[in-house]
Each structure stands twice: as C-alpha cells, then as structure tokens.
Design a protein around this motif. Structure first.
Motif, PDB file in Angstrom:
ATOM      1  N   LYS A  59      66.836  78.060   4.348  1.00 38.76           N
ATOM      2  CA  LYS A  59      67.873  78.971   3.881  1.00 38.76           C
ATOM      3  C   LYS A  59      68.551  78.386   2.647  1.00 38.76           C
ATOM      4  CE  LYS A  59      71.812  81.722   5.449  1.00 38.76           C
ATOM      5  NZ  LYS A  59      72.665  82.109   6.595  1.00 38.76           N
ATOM      6  N   GLU A  60      68.849  79.254   1.667  1.00 41.05           N
ATOM      7  CA  GLU A  60      69.391  78.792   0.395  1.00 41.05           C
ATOM      8  C   GLU A  60      70.884  79.078   0.278  1.00 41.05           C
ATOM      9  OE1 GLU A  60      66.867  80.817  -2.412  1.00 41.05           O
ATOM     10  OE2 GLU A  60      65.560  79.057  -2.563  1.00 41.05           O
ATOM     11  N   PHE A  61      71.571  78.214  -0.468  1.00 42.85           N
ATOM     12  CA  PHE A  61      73.010  78.325  -0.646  1.00 42.85           C
ATOM     13  C   PHE A  61      73.376  78.059  -2.103  1.00 42.85           C
ATOM     14  CE2 PHE A  61      72.140  77.103   3.675  1.00 42.85           C
ATOM     15  CZ  PHE A  61      72.969  77.922   4.425  1.00 42.85           C
ATOM     16  N   LYS A  62      74.485  78.648  -2.522  1.00 40.94           N
ATOM     17  CA  LYS A  62      74.976  78.435  -3.881  1.00 40.94           C
ATOM     18  C   LYS A  62      75.898  77.221  -3.964  1.00 40.94           C
ATOM     19  CE  LYS A  62      74.953  83.415  -4.793  1.00 40.94           C
ATOM     20  NZ  LYS A  62      75.789  84.596  -5.138  1.00 40.94           N
ATOM     21  N   ILE A  63      76.571  76.906  -2.864  1.00 40.86           N
ATOM     22  CA  ILE A  63      77.547  75.818  -2.818  1.00 40.86           C
ATOM     23  C   ILE A  63      77.051  74.732  -1.868  1.00 40.86           C
ATOM     24  CG2 ILE A  63      79.926  75.191  -2.238  1.00 40.86           C
ATOM     25  CD1 ILE A  63      79.823  76.970  -4.630  1.00 40.86           C
ATOM     26  N   LYS A  64      77.154  73.479  -2.299  1.00 41.23           N
ATOM     27  CA  LYS A  64      76.690  72.373  -1.459  1.00 41.23           C
ATOM     28  C   LYS A  64      77.458  72.311  -0.143  1.00 41.23           C
ATOM     29  CE  LYS A  64      75.807  67.392  -1.520  1.00 41.23           C
ATOM     30  NZ  LYS A  64      75.920  66.141  -2.316  1.00 41.23           N
ATOM     31  N   GLY A  65      78.766  72.620  -0.195  1.00 41.13           N
ATOM     32  CA  GLY A  65      79.569  72.590   1.023  1.00 41.13           C
ATOM     33  C   GLY A  65      79.103  73.595   2.059  1.00 41.13           C
ATOM     34  N   ASP A  66      78.598  74.752   1.598  1.00 40.27           N
ATOM     35  CA  ASP A  66      78.083  75.758   2.526  1.00 40.27           C
ATOM     36  C   ASP A  66      76.820  75.254   3.224  1.00 40.27           C
ATOM     37  OD1 ASP A  66      80.134  77.350   1.715  1.00 40.27           O
ATOM     38  OD2 ASP A  66      78.924  78.651   0.436  1.00 40.27           O
ATOM     39  N   LEU A  67      75.984  74.530   2.471  1.00 38.05           N
ATOM     40  CA  LEU A  67      74.789  73.944   3.074  1.00 38.05           C
ATOM     41  C   LEU A  67      75.172  72.899   4.113  1.00 38.05           C
ATOM     42  CD1 LEU A  67      71.786  73.270   3.339  1.00 38.05           C
ATOM     43  CD2 LEU A  67      72.004  71.820   1.304  1.00 38.05           C
ATOM     44  N   THR A  68      76.172  72.073   3.790  1.00 39.43           N
ATOM     45  CA  THR A  68      76.629  71.049   4.732  1.00 39.43           C
ATOM     46  C   THR A  68      77.137  71.682   6.022  1.00 39.43           C
ATOM     47  OG1 THR A  68      77.249  69.594   2.892  1.00 39.43           O
ATOM     48  CG2 THR A  68      78.212  69.114   5.048  1.00 39.43           C
ATOM     49  N   THR A  69      77.944  72.747   5.880  1.00 41.76           N
ATOM     50  CA  THR A  69      78.474  73.443   7.056  1.00 41.76           C
ATOM     51  C   THR A  69      77.345  74.065   7.872  1.00 41.76           C
ATOM     52  OG1 THR A  69      80.540  73.944   5.899  1.00 41.76           O
ATOM     53  CG2 THR A  69      80.013  75.279   7.829  1.00 41.76           C
ATOM     54  N   HIS A  70      76.404  74.693   7.199  1.00 44.21           N
ATOM     55  CA  HIS A  70      75.253  75.305   7.871  1.00 44.21           C
ATOM     56  C   HIS A  70      74.472  74.267   8.672  1.00 44.21           C
ATOM     57  CE1 HIS A  70      71.392  77.421   8.361  1.00 44.21           C
ATOM     58  NE2 HIS A  70      70.826  76.342   7.842  1.00 44.21           N
ATOM     59  N   THR A  71      74.200  73.128   8.057  1.00 40.26           N
ATOM     60  CA  THR A  71      73.436  72.075   8.732  1.00 40.26           C
ATOM     61  C   THR A  71      74.176  71.566   9.958  1.00 40.26           C
ATOM     62  OG1 THR A  71      72.458  71.389   6.619  1.00 40.26           O
ATOM     63  CG2 THR A  71      72.337  69.820   8.447  1.00 40.26           C
ATOM     64  N   ARG A  72      75.494  71.377   9.812  1.00 34.26           N
ATOM     65  CA  ARG A  72      76.287  70.845  10.915  1.00 34.26           C
ATOM     66  C   ARG A  72      76.358  71.816  12.089  1.00 34.26           C
ATOM     67  NH1 ARG A  72      80.654  70.455   8.440  1.00 34.26           N
ATOM     68  NH2 ARG A  72      81.947  72.037   9.423  1.00 34.26           N
ATOM     69  N   LEU A  73      76.505  73.113  11.790  1.00 29.13           N
ATOM     70  CA  LEU A  73      76.698  74.095  12.853  1.00 29.13           C
ATOM     71  C   LEU A  73      75.391  74.612  13.443  1.00 29.13           C
ATOM     72  CD1 LEU A  73      79.611  76.196  11.313  1.00 29.13           C
ATOM     73  CD2 LEU A  73      79.761  74.407  13.039  1.00 29.13           C
ATOM     74  N   ILE A  74      74.390  74.812  12.602  1.00 30.67           N
ATOM     75  CA  ILE A  74      73.145  75.420  13.060  1.00 30.67           C
ATOM     76  C   ILE A  74      72.140  74.377  13.545  1.00 30.67           C
ATOM     77  CG2 ILE A  74      71.225  76.934  12.433  1.00 30.67           C
ATOM     78  CD1 ILE A  74      74.004  78.264  12.548  1.00 30.67           C
ATOM     79  N   HIS A  75      72.040  73.278  12.842  1.00 31.89           N
ATOM     80  CA  HIS A  75      71.021  72.279  13.175  1.00 31.89           C
ATOM     81  C   HIS A  75      71.599  71.023  13.827  1.00 31.89           C
ATOM     82  CE1 HIS A  75      68.181  74.776  11.044  1.00 31.89           C
ATOM     83  NE2 HIS A  75      68.930  74.737   9.962  1.00 31.89           N
ATOM     84  N   ARG A  76      72.919  70.994  13.980  1.00 34.97           N
ATOM     85  CA  ARG A  76      73.573  69.907  14.709  1.00 34.97           C
ATOM     86  C   ARG A  76      73.164  68.526  14.201  1.00 34.97           C
ATOM     87  NH1 ARG A  76      77.782  72.592  16.731  1.00 34.97           N
ATOM     88  NH2 ARG A  76      77.116  74.412  17.912  1.00 34.97           N
ATOM     89  N   GLU A  77      73.852  68.066  13.175  1.00 33.41           N
ATOM     90  CA  GLU A  77      73.562  66.755  12.606  1.00 33.41           C
ATOM     91  C   GLU A  77      73.660  65.643  13.652  1.00 33.41           C
ATOM     92  OE1 GLU A  77      75.131  65.638   8.586  1.00 33.41           O
ATOM     93  OE2 GLU A  77      76.334  67.424   8.943  1.00 33.41           O
TER      94      GLU A  77
END
Length: 237
Positions: A59-77
């Motif tokens: 999945k693609e994002f325009k903002i790095k922070g959105d990618l970080t949030t996505h990874t933390r919530l969806i893929h559980r770092e």
C-alpha cells in the motif's frame, strides 16, 4: 501545476502554499496553526505523489508518518530497543516518544516566559501567538478571546447551535468537521487508538483519553494517528 511545484520546486511551492501570517492553504483555504501541519495537508490533499510504500502489503502513502502508522496498526511492529539506554519499546512510535522525553529534551527556551519547546519553529509560533499579537477576536456571547477569526467562527457554533457537518451513514450532525471524522470511525469498525501501556484499543480518541486515566504515573503524549486514509477507504465502499 501546484503538485508539480511541490515535488520539483519546493522553495517556490512554499511561497505559494503558505500564507505567512495564518498558514492558509491557497488551494482550499484550510487554515492551520503550524507550518508543518499545512505542509502535510497540502501533500495529502493536493498532490498525487505517493513516495512511500508498505514493505508488507505494498500500500502506498504520500506522507511517511502515515506509512509508519499503517505499519504499526495493521502489521504490528515488533518491539524496538532504544540505542541510547537499552529500553525495549512496543514499536517505533513508542521509541520516538521515549527518546523525545527521556533523551532529547526541548532545548529552545522562550526568553519571555521560559517555556521550553522542541524546535525553533515551535518557539517562533509560541512567541508570535502568546507574546506579540495584541489584537484578539472576542466572543460577544461569553467573552472568550481568540487570536484568529476562524477560531471565533467555529466557537460561535456553540452559541448558535449550528451543526453543518452531517454523517452520511446515520445523519447525525456535528458542529466541527473533526467531530464528524471521529464519529465516522465508529462506522468503520476499526479500533485504531491503542493504549501504549496495556495495548487495549478503541475506535475513538476520546475512548483512549478516558482509558489512560486508569494508569498511574507519568504517561507519554497521545500518539498522533492520521485517519484520513481510513475514512477515504470507508467512504469508497
């Protein structure tokens, strides 16, 4: 054209996008309190450059922070270890919060009130709004003062009862767009606000705020959760 300027000619885009006094977006008129907030808004809403992609699902994002949030919530770092003191943090955001408060203290001090802030931009904005601006907008109903007419107009809805933002799912109306956005999260079924102490999750920010009161001791600031992409996906369905 504006998207091209934002990507290829950053300096010129800065001059076009920002009103130096109010940080107002020249495309849609949104007024932000901070330059960084307006920059993020502009990239999300008015450009088509997706510069960050999730290594897990693509999945693609325009903002790095959105990618970080996505990874933390969806893929559980996985837990991350602080390279300064060795403390184990739940994820990269928890690590950032820990290092910010434990190792990298705010170093910019206001010469007038001695409040300390993290960046020079924060300090400049603080001095401007708290010490330099003399004229204030005053609510004629209750006397509350505001630095911006925009904030006064939003406040007046408390007295007029005006609720211009309606939910397209259940028709419930709200005075603020941010309140509508939080309400829509209930309809998505997602629980994106996660307690960084015990891991319990909530659909709305208010639920997490109330829950955190059961934990004793000093708690880190609430995590910044970007919900625009979640609501956009929900509305498409």
């Amino acid at each position: 054209m504006i998207a091209h300027l934002a990507e290829k000619h950053q300096g010129l885009a800065d001059d076009m996008v920002y009103d130096k006094r109010e940080f107002a977006c020249i495309v849609c008129g949104l007024v932000c309190a901070r330059r960084e907030t307006l920059r993020s808004h502009f990239v999300r809403k008015h450009t088509q450059h997706y510069g960050y992609s999730c290594e897990h699902c693509g999945k693609e994002f325009k903002i790095k922070g959105d990618l970080t949030t996505h990874t933390r919530l969806i893929h559980r770092e996985s837990p991350v270890i602080c390279d300064v003191c060795g403390k184990t943090c739940r994820n990269s955001h928890s690590l950032y919060t820990h290092q910010k408060h434990a190792h990298y203290k705010a170093k910019y001090e206001c010469p007038l009130c001695h409040r300390r802030l993290v960046t020079q931009a924060n300090l400049d904005q603080h001095v401007l709004t708290q010490h330099e601006r003399k004229e204030k907008s005053v609510c004629e109903e209750c006397g509350k003062t505001f630095f911006e007419n925009y904030d006064l107009r939003k406040h007046m809805r408390i007295h007029t009862g005006d609720k211009p933002y309606s939910c397209t799912v259940c028709s419930r109306a709200f005075a603020r767009h941010s309140s509508l956005s939080q309400h829509l999260l209930l309809h998505t079924g997602e629980r994106i606000y996660v307690c960084d102490v015990c891991g319990k999750s909530f659909a709305q920010k208010a639920g997490l705020i109330c829950h955190r009161k059961i934990h004793s001791g000093t708690l880190p600031p609430l995590p910044v959760i970007h919900i625009d992409h979640i609501l956009k996906e929900f509305i498409k369905k």
